[in-house]
Design a protein around this motif. Sequence first.
Motif, PDB file in Angstrom:
ATOM      1  N   ALA A   9       1.272  -0.528   0.383  1.00 43.29           N
ATOM      2  CA  ALA A   9       0.203   0.029  -0.426  1.00 43.29           C
ATOM      3  C   ALA A   9       0.437   1.368   0.270  1.00 43.29           C
ATOM      4  CB  ALA A   9      -0.811  -0.586   1.161  1.00 43.29           C
ATOM      5  N   LEU A  14      -0.834   1.509   6.193  1.00 40.08           N
ATOM      6  CA  LEU A  14      -2.246   1.139   5.609  1.00 40.08           C
ATOM      7  C   LEU A  14      -0.860  -0.588   5.050  1.00 40.08           C
ATOM      8  CD1 LEU A  14      -3.361   3.116   2.919  1.00 40.08           C
ATOM      9  CD2 LEU A  14      -4.803   1.745   5.027  1.00 40.08           C
ATOM     10  N   ALA A  17      -2.583  -2.941  -0.403  1.00 41.99           N
ATOM     11  CA  ALA A  17      -3.887  -2.665  -2.223  1.00 41.99           C
ATOM     12  C   ALA A  17      -4.048  -3.468  -3.123  1.00 41.99           C
ATOM     13  CB  ALA A  17      -3.102  -1.126  -2.766  1.00 41.99           C
ATOM     14  N   ARG A  19      -6.649  -3.616  -6.939  1.00 41.56           N
ATOM     15  CA  ARG A  19      -6.600  -3.014  -7.837  1.00 41.56           C
ATOM     16  C   ARG A  19      -8.513  -3.938  -7.807  1.00 41.56           C
ATOM     17  NH1 ARG A  19      -6.282   2.191  -9.495  1.00 41.56           N
ATOM     18  NH2 ARG A  19      -3.965   2.847  -9.305  1.00 41.56           N
ATOM     19  N   PRO A  26      -8.284   1.675  -6.449  1.00 41.92           N
ATOM     20  CA  PRO A  26      -8.056   0.848  -5.730  1.00 41.92           C
ATOM     21  C   PRO A  26      -8.732   0.585  -4.094  1.00 41.92           C
ATOM     22  CG  PRO A  26      -6.629   2.772  -6.177  1.00 41.92           C
ATOM     23  CD  PRO A  26      -7.145   2.706  -5.584  1.00 41.92           C
ATOM     24  N   PHE A  28      -7.767  -0.040  -0.345  1.00 43.28           N
ATOM     25  CA  PHE A  28      -6.208  -0.212   0.224  1.00 43.28           C
ATOM     26  C   PHE A  28      -6.936  -0.097   2.156  1.00 43.28           C
ATOM     27  CE2 PHE A  28      -5.390   3.591  -2.380  1.00 43.28           C
ATOM     28  CZ  PHE A  28      -4.368   3.063  -2.812  1.00 43.28           C
ATOM     29  N   ALA A  63      -4.155   8.131  -1.200  1.00 44.10           N
ATOM     30  CA  ALA A  63      -4.507   7.034  -1.989  1.00 44.10           C
ATOM     31  C   ALA A  63      -4.914   8.447  -3.611  1.00 44.10           C
ATOM     32  CB  ALA A  63      -5.819   7.222  -1.494  1.00 44.10           C
ATOM     33  N   GLN A  66      -2.347   7.468  -6.077  1.00 42.48           N
ATOM     34  CA  GLN A  66      -2.401   7.585  -6.041  1.00 42.48           C
ATOM     35  C   GLN A  66      -2.818   6.883  -7.435  1.00 42.48           C
ATOM     36  OE1 GLN A  66       0.518   4.245  -5.366  1.00 42.48           O
ATOM     37  NE2 GLN A  66       0.958   6.348  -4.172  1.00 42.48           N
TER      38      GLN A  66
END
Length: 375
Positions: A9, A14, A17, A19, A26, A28, A63, A66
């Motif tokens: 992650a 976290l 992660a 997908r 995603p 987490f 997040a 990402q």
Amino acid sequence: MEAAGLADAGHPLLGAAARLAGGTGPLFTGRISARSHPWVADHRVARAVLLPGTAFVDLALHAGGQVGRPVVDDLTLREPLVLPDGGAVDVQVLVTDDGGASGTLTVHSRPATATDDNGDEDAGWTLHASATLTGHAAGAGQPADTRLTEAWPPPGAAAVDVSAFYDTMADRGYDYGPAFQGLRAAWTDGDAVYAEVALAALPGGAGAAPVPQADGSRYGLHPALFDAALHALVLAGGRQAGPSPDPAEGSDAVRLPFAWSEVALHRPGGLAARVRISPVPGSQDAVRVEIADPAGAPVATVGSLVLRPVAAASLGSRRFHDALHHVDWTVLPPAPATGDTGRQRWVVLGPDPLDLLGALTRAGGRPGGGPPGGV
């Protein structure tokens, strides 16, 4: 982890992660406790250990980064996350990105390994925060106020004595431990407050030495440092005075971060920072927060932050160890032997498919009568 279809992650709060199919991820996941993240135990409000609101913001910034949505356009903290004494909570951070200009984020938690009475592993999840993530937002990404980059402390600002600051905070219900006692100095200049904050040595696990301050570099902006930056709100005065309780809100009210807007991280926060807090024009409640590093380079900006009162007693009622009830078997001492089963009272609770009541009667017992001898 890879064998299970999961990825790192990339954030200390976290663990993994994934997908999700259909492009909705995603997702987490993580597990948080005072044992795995000992510094969290120092954030105690009204005798309850809370995950600080700044941690939710740092999770959202991570997040969003990402998925190419690095700005938290708005984030609302709906429910405080109270950590159970001696226990842990599972956390899920879900980003939904439909390919448009923005994405949404939610943060849920539940007591670790919780299930409902039917064994449903989806039971017990609480929504703590929801946010909108964007690639940019009006006002976000602007450099910190120039007075953070010029001569320091700001010329003309009046110094504020903060030597007893955390003693005063403890009297108001904010019993912060060393990891959250980061306010080092403060100045006021009109409606603006300037401050210096630093990340204290973070506590380690049981019997362990403190975690080095370099632990702060693993976060975008360490929640303890970010939280310390907000402590200067108390010195701002007025309704935006942060944690300072207002008698009109109740004698036991504590004020917690509630609504964040236009939050942008310009660079990782490091170990220390300069802070400027000022009222948002036209608002009685909102403040703007600007954070720079010790050299004055911009670190983060918060376009608007609003706090709300929360009854201190309600935080105690949210504790997981109080909210979850368990069945326990209490062994009672045997009744004194009388040689007369007819003088013992027996009680059958609920349906009686095995005809225990009849069996007791046939054995000479007296269900529902006589002195107590057993249950």
